[in-house]
Design a protein around this motif. Structure first.
Motif, PDB file in Angstrom:
ATOM      1  N   VAL A  96      -5.252  -4.639   0.471  1.00 22.36           N
ATOM      2  CA  VAL A  96      -4.716  -3.619  -0.424  1.00 22.36           C
ATOM      3  C   VAL A  96      -3.190  -3.613  -0.349  1.00 22.36           C
ATOM      4  CG1 VAL A  96      -4.610  -1.136  -0.896  1.00 22.36           C
ATOM      5  CG2 VAL A  96      -6.805  -2.198  -0.315  1.00 22.36           C
ATOM      6  N   ALA A  97      -2.641  -3.856   0.835  1.00 22.00           N
ATOM      7  CA  ALA A  97      -1.180  -3.889   0.985  1.00 22.00           C
ATOM      8  C   ALA A  97      -0.560  -4.964   0.098  1.00 22.00           C
ATOM      9  CB  ALA A  97      -0.816  -4.133   2.448  1.00 22.00           C
ATOM     10  N   ASN A  98      -1.201  -6.102   0.014  1.00 24.06           N
ATOM     11  CA  ASN A  98      -0.699  -7.149  -0.879  1.00 24.06           C
ATOM     12  C   ASN A  98      -0.814  -6.717  -2.336  1.00 24.06           C
ATOM     13  OD1 ASN A  98       0.026 -10.143  -1.453  1.00 24.06           O
ATOM     14  ND2 ASN A  98      -1.807  -9.776  -2.659  1.00 24.06           N
ATOM     15  N   ALA A  99      -1.942  -6.124  -2.700  1.00 20.58           N
ATOM     16  CA  ALA A  99      -2.124  -5.663  -4.079  1.00 20.58           C
ATOM     17  C   ALA A  99      -1.076  -4.625  -4.449  1.00 20.58           C
ATOM     18  CB  ALA A  99      -3.529  -5.100  -4.251  1.00 20.58           C
ATOM     19  N   GLU A 100      -0.712  -3.766  -3.514  1.00 20.72           N
ATOM     20  CA  GLU A 100       0.311  -2.746  -3.770  1.00 20.72           C
ATOM     21  C   GLU A 100       1.649  -3.390  -4.100  1.00 20.72           C
ATOM     22  OE1 GLU A 100      -1.415   0.904  -0.975  1.00 20.72           O
ATOM     23  OE2 GLU A 100      -0.005  -0.556  -0.135  1.00 20.72           O
ATOM     24  N   GLU A 101       1.971  -4.499  -3.454  1.00 15.19           N
ATOM     25  CA  GLU A 101       3.213  -5.215  -3.772  1.00 15.19           C
ATOM     26  C   GLU A 101       3.125  -5.893  -5.134  1.00 15.19           C
ATOM     27  OE1 GLU A 101       4.914  -8.005  -1.117  1.00 15.19           O
ATOM     28  OE2 GLU A 101       5.535  -6.499   0.350  1.00 15.19           O
ATOM     29  N   GLU A 102       2.013  -6.557  -5.370  1.00 19.01           N
ATOM     30  CA  GLU A 102       1.937  -7.405  -6.555  1.00 19.01           C
ATOM     31  C   GLU A 102       1.749  -6.617  -7.841  1.00 19.01           C
ATOM     32  OE1 GLU A 102       0.594 -11.694  -4.793  1.00 19.01           O
ATOM     33  OE2 GLU A 102      -1.021 -10.374  -5.448  1.00 19.01           O
ATOM     34  N   ILE A 103       1.103  -5.466  -7.803  1.00 18.76           N
ATOM     35  CA  ILE A 103       0.949  -4.689  -9.029  1.00 18.76           C
ATOM     36  C   ILE A 103       2.311  -4.262  -9.573  1.00 18.76           C
ATOM     37  CG2 ILE A 103       0.710  -2.424  -7.915  1.00 18.76           C
ATOM     38  CD1 ILE A 103      -1.292  -3.708 -10.966  1.00 18.76           C
ATOM     39  N   ARG A 104       3.291  -4.114  -8.696  1.00 19.52           N
ATOM     40  CA  ARG A 104       4.636  -3.713  -9.135  1.00 19.52           C
ATOM     41  C   ARG A 104       5.377  -4.851  -9.828  1.00 19.52           C
ATOM     42  NH1 ARG A 104       4.482  -0.896  -4.006  1.00 19.52           N
ATOM     43  NH2 ARG A 104       5.679  -2.565  -3.000  1.00 19.52           N
ATOM     44  N   MET A 105       4.842  -6.065  -9.778  1.00 19.41           N
ATOM     45  CA  MET A 105       5.495  -7.214 -10.416  1.00 19.41           C
ATOM     46  C   MET A 105       5.189  -7.309 -11.902  1.00 19.41           C
ATOM     47  SD  MET A 105       4.981 -10.114  -7.463  1.00 19.41           S
ATOM     48  CE  MET A 105       5.466  -9.764  -5.752  1.00 19.41           C
ATOM     49  N   PHE A 106       4.227  -6.509 -12.391  1.00 20.40           N
ATOM     50  CA  PHE A 106       3.919  -6.490 -13.827  1.00 20.40           C
ATOM     51  C   PHE A 106       4.885  -5.526 -14.520  1.00 20.40           C
ATOM     52  CE2 PHE A 106      -0.031  -7.884 -11.853  1.00 20.40           C
ATOM     53  CZ  PHE A 106      -0.487  -8.882 -12.703  1.00 20.40           C
ATOM     54  N   THR A 107       6.152  -5.858 -14.505  1.00 21.01           N
ATOM     55  CA  THR A 107       7.199  -4.914 -14.880  1.00 21.01           C
ATOM     56  C   THR A 107       7.255  -4.636 -16.378  1.00 21.01           C
ATOM     57  OG1 THR A 107       8.787  -6.737 -14.920  1.00 21.01           O
ATOM     58  CG2 THR A 107       8.638  -5.441 -12.885  1.00 21.01           C
ATOM     59  N   ARG A 108       6.685  -5.508 -17.213  1.00 24.12           N
ATOM     60  CA  ARG A 108       6.737  -5.300 -18.663  1.00 24.12           C
ATOM     61  C   ARG A 108       5.388  -4.879 -19.237  1.00 24.12           C
ATOM     62  NH1 ARG A 108      10.572  -9.678 -18.221  1.00 24.12           N
ATOM     63  NH2 ARG A 108      12.630  -9.007 -18.957  1.00 24.12           N
ATOM     64  N   SER A 109       4.425  -4.635 -18.394  1.00 24.74           N
ATOM     65  CA  SER A 109       3.153  -4.102 -18.879  1.00 24.74           C
ATOM     66  C   SER A 109       3.329  -2.634 -19.256  1.00 24.74           C
ATOM     67  CB  SER A 109       2.076  -4.217 -17.798  1.00 24.74           C
ATOM     68  OG  SER A 109       1.819  -5.564 -17.473  1.00 24.74           O
ATOM     69  N   PRO A 110       2.685  -2.164 -20.321  1.00 29.04           N
ATOM     70  CA  PRO A 110       2.799  -0.747 -20.677  1.00 29.04           C
ATOM     71  C   PRO A 110       2.229   0.166 -19.607  1.00 29.04           C
ATOM     72  CG  PRO A 110       1.158  -1.846 -22.041  1.00 29.04           C
ATOM     73  CD  PRO A 110       1.885  -2.914 -21.296  1.00 29.04           C
ATOM     74  N   GLU A 111       1.276  -0.349 -18.831  1.00 33.09           N
ATOM     75  CA  GLU A 111       0.778   0.364 -17.658  1.00 33.09           C
ATOM     76  C   GLU A 111       0.219  -0.670 -16.708  1.00 33.09           C
ATOM     77  OE1 GLU A 111      -1.844   4.173 -17.409  1.00 33.09           O
ATOM     78  OE2 GLU A 111      -3.219   2.474 -17.304  1.00 33.09           O
ATOM     79  N   ALA A 112       0.624  -0.599 -15.446  1.00 32.56           N
ATOM     80  CA  ALA A 112       0.086  -1.476 -14.404  1.00 32.56           C
ATOM     81  C   ALA A 112      -0.287  -0.581 -13.228  1.00 32.56           C
ATOM     82  CB  ALA A 112       1.108  -2.524 -13.990  1.00 32.56           C
ATOM     83  N   ARG A 113      -1.582  -0.436 -13.010  1.00 29.70           N
ATOM     84  CA  ARG A 113      -2.072   0.541 -12.044  1.00 29.70           C
ATOM     85  C   ARG A 113      -3.066  -0.100 -11.087  1.00 29.70           C
ATOM     86  NH1 ARG A 113      -5.746   5.523 -14.186  1.00 29.70           N
ATOM     87  NH2 ARG A 113      -6.922   5.901 -12.271  1.00 29.70           N
ATOM     88  N   LEU A 114      -2.919   0.218  -9.814  1.00 30.74           N
ATOM     89  CA  LEU A 114      -3.845  -0.233  -8.783  1.00 30.74           C
ATOM     90  C   LEU A 114      -4.750   0.919  -8.383  1.00 30.74           C
ATOM     91  CD1 LEU A 114      -4.797  -2.276  -6.557  1.00 30.74           C
ATOM     92  CD2 LEU A 114      -2.992  -1.297  -5.105  1.00 30.74           C
ATOM     93  N   GLU A 115      -6.045   0.651  -8.307  1.00 32.76           N
ATOM     94  CA  GLU A 115      -7.016   1.646  -7.856  1.00 32.76           C
ATOM     95  C   GLU A 115      -7.783   1.080  -6.666  1.00 32.76           C
ATOM     96  OE1 GLU A 115     -10.940   4.058  -9.535  1.00 32.76           O
ATOM     97  OE2 GLU A 115      -9.480   3.206 -10.945  1.00 32.76           O
ATOM     98  N   ALA A 116      -7.647   1.694  -5.500  1.00 28.10           N
ATOM     99  CA  ALA A 116      -8.372   1.266  -4.304  1.00 28.10           C
ATOM    100  C   ALA A 116      -9.756   1.909  -4.294  1.00 28.10           C
ATOM    101  CB  ALA A 116      -7.600   1.640  -3.045  1.00 28.10           C
ATOM    102  N   ILE A 117     -10.783   1.085  -4.078  1.00 28.92           N
ATOM    103  CA  ILE A 117     -12.168   1.547  -4.047  1.00 28.92           C
ATOM    104  C   ILE A 117     -12.618   1.622  -2.591  1.00 28.92           C
ATOM    105  CG2 ILE A 117     -14.521   1.123  -4.830  1.00 28.92           C
ATOM    106  CD1 ILE A 117     -12.515   1.645  -7.098  1.00 28.92           C
TER     107      ILE A 117
END
Length: 272
Positions: free
Chosen positions: A224-245
């Motif tokens: 999840v720590a890696n996903a938290e970093e990488e979701i922030r790299m979608f800087t031009r997406s209208p919404e880029a959201r991570l949901e931990a299950i």
């Protein structure tokens, strides 16, 4: 597939060495089936999908998937991918931004197998895959089938193991999909692709569609720590959201189909 033009289409891309059968829970979900058209597409070398050449890549699979959509007359689609399917769907969005309406990566990763990722708690993909690549290097007879231990290893890592009828189902599926020397070679190339792939960090800011990344907290492969970093790299997406299950495994659509189905339907409704 029966295509209802009134519904959005959700394309499903499976994980390493599995097949479209990974998404049996999604095809059995009446709520999801009434909300979207479901279309499972296997990467080259997986399931019943074959390339006309011996050395295929994830980019090839992304292009082929887009060609399938064109052939079916599907002009737009949401695309969900598990693990390696996650980087296939991002490649699809990069190649055809006018086709891909939204991305739903599950338990995935956007880097190459880097020291950075291991520092964030991800697996050692080079160490895990190199013995497999080496073991599959030499030609075999036509009576060869993938060893049961390989299949058990995949599902131990991805789901904490499976037993009983589910294990027998996957053993039979793998034996059918990876038989003889052609099966050995497809399995080896698929493993080389997993180990040696190019990373996507330098391209993620060119993804222009929304992203809903779902990641299990019990994922043994990517953290999840890696996903938290990488979701922030979608800087031009209208919404880029991570949901931990909570408690979700690496093959999240199999371990937590209810949560995945609910998140998918909400995402598709929002962005259709």
């Amino acid at each position: 597939m029966v295509h209802d033009p009134a519904l959005p289409t959700l394309v499903l891309i499976n994980s390493y060495t599995t097949s479209a059968e990974l998404y049996r829970p999604q095809f059995a979900d009446p709520a999801l089936g009434s909300a979207v058209n479901l279309l499972a597409l296997e990467p080259y070398g997986h399931g019943r999908t074959r390339a006309a050449y011996r050395h295929f890549t994830y980019w090839d699979s992304a292009i082929a998937n887009l060609q399938v959509l064109e052939a079916l007359g599907i002009r737009e689609a949401f695309v969900l991918g598990t693990s390696q399917g996650g980087w296939v769907v991002v490649r699809m969005a990069l190649l055809a931004p006018d086709v891909v309406r939204g991305l739903i990566p599950l338990g995935t990763f956007m880097d190459f197998e880097s020291p950075r990722s291991r520092e964030l708690g991800c697996w050692d993909g080079i160490g895990f895959n190199t013995p497999v690549v080496d073991a599959l290097a030499d030609p075999v007879g036509e009576d060869w089938a993938v060893p049961d231990e390989f299949v058990d290893g995949v599902f131990d890592t991805a789901l904490g193991g499976v037993s009983g009828e589910e294990r027998e189902f996957w053993l039979a599926t793998y034996r059918a999909n990876y038989a003889g020397d052609a099966g050995r070679h497809r399995l080896r190339v698929s493993t080389v692709n997993l180990r040696d792939r190019d990373g996507l960090h330098g391209r993620l800011d060119e993804v222009r569609c929304p992203v809903r990344w779902l990641h299990g907290t019990a994922d043994q492969v990517y953290s999840v720590a890696n996903a938290e970093e990488e979701i922030r790299m979608f800087t031009r997406s209208p919404e880029a959201r991570l949901e931990a299950i909570a408690g979700g495994q690496h093959f999240l659509s199999a371990s937590n189909p209810v949560e995945v189905g609910s998140a998918v339907m909400e995402f598709v409704r929002r962005w259709s």
